[in-house]
Write an enzyme that holds these catalytic residues in place. Sequence first.
Site, PDB file in Angstrom:
ATOM      1  N   ARG A 246       0.786  -1.227   0.000  1.00  0.00           N
ATOM      2  CA  ARG A 246       0.000   0.000   0.000  1.00  0.00           C
ATOM      3  C   ARG A 246       0.819   1.279   0.000  1.00  0.00           C
ATOM      4  NH1 ARG A 246      -3.166  -3.560   1.668  1.00  0.00           N
ATOM      5  NH2 ARG A 246      -1.308  -4.224   2.718  1.00  0.00           N
ATOM      6  N   THR A 247       1.748   1.370   0.937  1.00  0.00           N
ATOM      7  CA  THR A 247       2.411   2.658   1.110  1.00  0.00           C
ATOM      8  C   THR A 247       3.173   3.036  -0.162  1.00  0.00           C
ATOM      9  OG1 THR A 247       2.581   2.208   3.457  1.00  0.00           O
ATOM     10  CG2 THR A 247       3.942   3.979   2.607  1.00  0.00           C
TER      11      THR A 247
ATOM     12  N   LYS B  83      26.495  -3.491  -1.085  1.00  0.00           N
ATOM     13  CA  LYS B  83      27.945  -3.295  -1.266  1.00  0.00           C
ATOM     14  C   LYS B  83      28.557  -2.517  -0.110  1.00  0.00           C
ATOM     15  CE  LYS B  83      27.315  -2.977  -6.269  1.00  0.00           C
ATOM     16  NZ  LYS B  83      27.465  -2.087  -7.435  1.00  0.00           N
TER      17      LYS B  83
ATOM     18  N   ARG C  28      11.275   4.050   3.149  1.00  0.00           N
ATOM     19  CA  ARG C  28      10.902   3.076   4.187  1.00  0.00           C
ATOM     20  C   ARG C  28      12.156   2.320   4.584  1.00  0.00           C
ATOM     21  NH1 ARG C  28       5.837  -0.915   4.679  1.00  0.00           N
ATOM     22  NH2 ARG C  28       4.959   1.110   5.139  1.00  0.00           N
TER      23      ARG C  28
ATOM     24  N   HIS D 182       5.341   6.171  11.381  1.00  0.00           N
ATOM     25  CA  HIS D 182       4.783   6.044  10.033  1.00  0.00           C
ATOM     26  C   HIS D 182       3.790   7.207   9.884  1.00  0.00           C
ATOM     27  CE1 HIS D 182       3.450   4.406   6.366  1.00  0.00           C
ATOM     28  NE2 HIS D 182       3.120   3.178   6.729  1.00  0.00           N
TER      29      HIS D 182
END
Length: 300
Positions: free
Chosen positions: A48-49, A78, A99, A127
Amino acid sequence: MRHIIESQQFDREFLRELFAEATRLEHAPEQSLRGKILASLFYEPSTRTRLSFESAMQRLGGMVLSTENAAEFSSAVKGETLEDTVRVVGHYADTIALRHYDAAAAAAAAAVAPVPVLNAGSGTGQHPTQALLDVYTIERELGGIDGITVAMVGDLRHGRTVRSLAYLLGKYSGVRICFISPEGLRVGDDIKEYLDRHGVPYAETERLDQGLKVADVLYQTRIQKERFENPSQYELFKGVYQIDRTMVRLMKQGSILMHPLPRVDEILPEVDALPQAVYFKQAQYGVLVRMALLKWVLEK
Ligand code: NCD
């Protein structure tokens, strides 16, 4: 620069204007972000986000660069630091939705980013864009926030949506919060201290039935399986609160049932068709709120 890092940063006036803009955009489509680019940099799973940020950007005429599995497929593998990645991506895009598994990631990224950073979920921290769409949903469905009682249910220890929502509700007057969780999954002291400071009354209980009858909003959450140190701990809490049709019938008249999604087994599918169930609408409202947010961060 207009970063979105945590719920505490907003004030009532901002929320009022943001929500008005979200509703306006629903009825008056526009291409005001044409030529602008959003980079979504996701180090943790999301459906969703990420997609709703990207949908919001494209609906406003903008474009999107997307890494859906940056933890495995980006130069982080890396050994590149998040700061270096953000410094570079900030030259490819006009804003970054981030995120990350580290609660401090969004603030760390914002400190070095040449463009606005949108915290799209940072570990067990916050959030904030989810909280904004949660409050917008309450306003749309109940007509206002002041004076309501919100029961938050489930994994309140690890759930970042609950944390950001509690901070945001603290901005309104007369709001009461009832935290419902097993002993081992109680909400953090930082949240309780914040609510104390802002004069927001709250209660804590393990009993779902106590919240059912008094809440205007029942905010159910997933037990955050991926945050437990070992699987046996998760097994202790799995399935602890399951909402079925019978329970929804006990809910206060005119109240709503919300969930940030994804759900596992904490709301049974038989509930979906009931008028109290607004969680899919909530996800829909998310696109409008993110459209308004993207406009706001890119305006300056
Ligand atoms: C939430 C999250 O990622 O914190 N999902 C979302 O963004 N809607 C809730 C969860 O994963 O349980």
